[in-house]
Design a protein around this motif. Sequence first.
Motif, mmCIF file in Angstrom:
data_model
loop_
_atom_site.group_PDB
_atom_site.id
_atom_site.type_symbol
_atom_site.label_atom_id
_atom_site.label_comp_id
_atom_site.label_asym_id
_atom_site.label_seq_id
_atom_site.Cartn_x
_atom_site.Cartn_y
_atom_site.Cartn_z
ATOM 1 N N ARG A 1 0.870 -1.170 0.000
ATOM 2 C CA ARG A 1 0.000 0.000 0.000
ATOM 3 C C ARG A 1 0.905 1.217 0.000
ATOM 4 O O ARG A 1 2.047 1.154 0.433
ATOM 5 C CB ARG A 1 -0.939 0.001 1.201
ATOM 6 N N LYS A 2 0.367 2.308 -0.513
ATOM 7 C CA LYS A 2 1.133 3.556 -0.533
ATOM 8 C C LYS A 2 0.743 4.389 0.681
ATOM 9 O O LYS A 2 -0.421 4.460 1.055
ATOM 10 C CB LYS A 2 0.884 4.315 -1.818
ATOM 11 N N GLU A 3 1.754 4.978 1.286
ATOM 12 C CA GLU A 3 1.574 5.872 2.424
ATOM 13 C C GLU A 3 2.398 7.119 2.116
ATOM 14 O O GLU A 3 3.606 7.139 2.344
ATOM 15 C CB GLU A 3 2.050 5.180 3.702
ATOM 16 N N GLY A 4 1.738 8.122 1.566
ATOM 17 C CA GLY A 4 2.474 9.303 1.108
ATOM 18 C C GLY A 4 3.350 8.908 -0.060
ATOM 19 O O GLY A 4 2.884 8.351 -1.049
ATOM 20 N N THR A 5 4.650 9.150 0.082
ATOM 21 C CA THR A 5 5.586 8.772 -0.977
ATOM 22 C C THR A 5 6.219 7.403 -0.724
ATOM 23 O O THR A 5 6.991 6.923 -1.550
ATOM 24 C CB THR A 5 6.712 9.826 -1.106
ATOM 25 N N SER A 6 5.894 6.800 0.407
ATOM 26 C CA SER A 6 6.462 5.491 0.746
ATOM 27 C C SER A 6 5.548 4.359 0.298
ATOM 28 O O SER A 6 4.331 4.509 0.231
ATOM 29 C CB SER A 6 6.648 5.369 2.261
ATOM 30 N N VAL A 7 6.163 3.225 0.008
ATOM 31 C CA VAL A 7 5.422 2.002 -0.284
ATOM 32 C C VAL A 7 5.669 1.066 0.888
ATOM 33 O O VAL A 7 6.815 0.809 1.270
ATOM 34 C CB VAL A 7 5.881 1.360 -1.608
ATOM 35 N N ILE A 8 4.581 0.581 1.469
ATOM 36 C CA ILE A 8 4.641 -0.280 2.644
ATOM 37 C C ILE A 8 4.249 -1.696 2.230
ATOM 38 O O ILE A 8 3.199 -1.901 1.609
ATOM 39 C CB ILE A 8 3.689 0.224 3.753
ATOM 40 N N TYR A 9 5.089 -2.666 2.576
ATOM 41 C CA TYR A 9 4.867 -4.060 2.198
ATOM 42 C C TYR A 9 4.483 -4.909 3.392
ATOM 43 O O TYR A 9 4.883 -4.642 4.534
ATOM 44 C CB TYR A 9 6.136 -4.639 1.559
#
Length: 99
Positions: A69-77
């Motif tokens: 999922r995307k959280e701002g500019t980060s991608v969280i796995y």
Amino acid sequence: MAKIPNEETIDRMEEMLNIASDSTRLKILYALIGEEKSVSEIVEAVEASQSLVSHQLQILRKSDLVSFRKEGTSVIYSLADEHVEALLSVVHEHVKEKM
């Protein structure tokens, strides 16, 4: 006696096991057990380059072993589901018994 799965199922099982057979991918999967991580956290956990981790994450995503999922500019796995952790656990137990 267990029934042998059909050819399509066997082919998909083979593909899944081949995908999981890479040491970097295994480390990534272990790093995601029980918690979500950003790409930079995964890089740190598995002690590999960002480009290598990103490439391996792409393979794991395509095989539905991880979700993101995307959280701002980060991608969280995270692991895709409980089956991935169960697979790692079974293989780990089997290997430890044979050592």
